[in-house]
Scaffold this active site. Structure first.
Site, short mmCIF file in Angstrom:
data_model
loop_
_atom_site.label_atom_id
_atom_site.label_comp_id
_atom_site.label_asym_id
_atom_site.label_seq_id
_atom_site.Cartn_x
_atom_site.Cartn_y
_atom_site.Cartn_z
N MET A 123 -9.07 7.86 -0.67
CA MET A 123 -9.98 8.25 0.43
C MET A 123 -10.58 9.61 0.16
O MET A 123 -9.88 10.52 -0.28
CB MET A 123 -9.20 8.31 1.74
CG MET A 123 -8.51 7.01 2.10
SD MET A 123 -7.59 7.21 3.63
CE MET A 123 -6.85 5.60 3.76
N MET A 176 -12.09 4.04 -1.25
CA MET A 176 -12.82 4.29 0.00
C MET A 176 -13.56 5.60 -0.20
O MET A 176 -13.22 6.62 0.42
CB MET A 176 -11.84 4.35 1.18
CG MET A 176 -11.31 2.98 1.57
SD MET A 176 -9.83 3.07 2.61
CE MET A 176 -8.59 3.15 1.32
N SER A 187 0.84 -1.20 0.00
CA SER A 187 0.00 0.00 0.00
C SER A 187 0.87 1.24 0.00
O SER A 187 1.64 1.49 0.95
CB SER A 187 -0.91 0.02 1.22
OG SER A 187 -1.46 1.32 1.35
N ASP A 205 -6.54 -6.63 3.95
CA ASP A 205 -5.93 -5.29 4.03
C ASP A 205 -6.03 -4.71 5.43
O ASP A 205 -7.12 -4.48 5.95
CB ASP A 205 -6.69 -4.40 3.03
CG ASP A 205 -6.16 -2.98 2.96
OD1 ASP A 205 -5.13 -2.68 3.59
OD2 ASP A 205 -6.79 -2.17 2.25
N ASP A 227 -4.71 3.35 -2.18
CA ASP A 227 -5.81 3.67 -1.26
C ASP A 227 -6.36 5.06 -1.51
O ASP A 227 -5.74 6.05 -1.12
CB ASP A 227 -5.31 3.58 0.19
CG ASP A 227 -5.13 2.15 0.65
OD1 ASP A 227 -6.09 1.36 0.52
OD2 ASP A 227 -4.05 1.82 1.16
N HIS A 270 -8.03 0.70 -4.43
CA HIS A 270 -9.02 0.47 -3.36
C HIS A 270 -9.76 1.79 -3.10
O HIS A 270 -9.20 2.71 -2.50
CB HIS A 270 -8.27 -0.02 -2.12
CG HIS A 270 -9.11 -0.15 -0.89
ND1 HIS A 270 -8.56 -0.29 0.37
CD2 HIS A 270 -10.46 -0.19 -0.71
CE1 HIS A 270 -9.53 -0.39 1.27
NE2 HIS A 270 -10.69 -0.32 0.64
C1 DX5 Z 1 -6.55 1.49 5.33
C2 DX5 Z 1 -5.96 1.12 3.99
C3 DX5 Z 1 -4.85 0.12 4.04
C4 DX5 Z 1 -3.64 0.56 4.79
C5 DX5 Z 1 -2.73 -0.59 5.06
O1 DX5 Z 1 -7.62 2.34 5.14
O2 DX5 Z 1 -6.99 0.57 3.17
O3 DX5 Z 1 -4.50 -0.28 2.73
O4 DX5 Z 1 -2.93 1.56 4.12
O5 DX5 Z 1 -1.66 -0.13 5.80
P1 DX5 Z 1 -0.97 -1.00 6.95
O6 DX5 Z 1 -0.41 -2.22 6.27
O7 DX5 Z 1 0.05 -0.09 7.49
O8 DX5 Z 1 -2.07 -1.36 7.91
ZN ZN Z 2 -6.49 -0.47 1.21
#
Ligand code: DX5
Ligand code: ZN
Length: 221
Positions: A36, A67, A7, A174, A34, A65
């Site tokens: 967001m 969000m 990530s 994840d 990711d 991903h």
């Molecule tokens: C959280 C993200 C993850 C996160 C994972 O909202 O979807 O992908 O970045 O990071 P670690 O491996 O540090 O938990």
């Molecule tokens: Zn993620």
């Protein structure tokens, strides 16, 4: 094949391209992006321009991903920016099937994501349509959180539901995964492993290789 999807949320954005290249060259075949929106999750990360720019410097598979609330609004943009796989949250939309259709119509892979509090059975109606299921093992929104133990049982159940369909659906996990809990995630049946803070840092190549070594051992039995 078990795959690592680092990530980039944990990257140093000043040298993002360089760090992604290093993780890819060390053997990570996916790169987890990711996105967001500050609405579906409290934080804001990055969007299309960053992905588009990164796309120019690497051919690693982009595992995006989303969000974001009502993701159907932005599918075309994330396809155009170079995503190879797009996953979105069941909790973020009332138009799950239409969103899957839209992603697949663009010729890329589609996946659904569930939050820690969402029962795993909710993925069932969509298993004949998707290429990937992503189980969140932390509450989405931030990197560097602790793995929620109950996730392991959800992974096991999801693997069973997927296997019952006879389809080749990837099972991604994840959040909070590191070298000390990776074994239970693999044993439960995950085949795509997201890791942010456990990969990006001082020793990216070493970190990736340590994960891959464990994957190899696991696959050899
Ligand atoms: C959280 C993200 C993850 C996160 C994972 O909202 O979807 O992908 O970045 O990071 P670690 O491996 O540090 O938990
Ligand atoms: Zn993620």
């Amino acid at each position: 094949m078990i795959k690592l999807s680092p990530s980039i949320l944990a990257c140093d954005y000043n040298i993002l391209g360089k760090q992604v290249k290093e993780a890819h060259e060390a053997g990570a075949v996916y790169m987890h992006l990711d996105v967001m929106d500050g609405l579906f999750v409290p934080s804001i990360s990055f969007g299309m321009p960053v992905i588009k720019s990164l796309r120019k410097s690497t051919d690693v598979i982009f595992d995006t991903h989303l969000m974001i609330k009502d993701p159907i609004r932005y599918i075309d943009d994330f396809v155009a920016s170079g995503s190879d796989i797009i996953t979105f949250h069941l909790e973020a939309t009332n138009e799950v099937e239409a969103t899957i259709d839209k992603i697949k119509a663009a010729g890329i892979k589609a996946g659904i994501v569930i939050n820690p509090e969402t029962p795993v059975e909710e993925i069932k109606p969509y298993l004949n349509m998707v290429d990937m299921v992503l189980i969140m093992s932390v509450h989405p929104g931030f990197g560097g959180q602790k793995y929620i133990e109950q996730s392991t049982e959800k992974i096991r159940k999801a693997r069973k539901l997927i296997d019952e369909t006879g389809r080749n659906v990837e099972l991604e996990v994840d959040g909070g995964i590191n070298l000390s809990n990776i074994d239970e995630v693999l044993e439960a049946g995950a085949n795509v492993i997201v890791a942010g803070s456990a990969v990006f840092g001082e020793t990216i190549t070493k970190n990736v290789k340590e994960f891959l070594e464990i994957f190899n051992k696991f696959e050899r039995g």
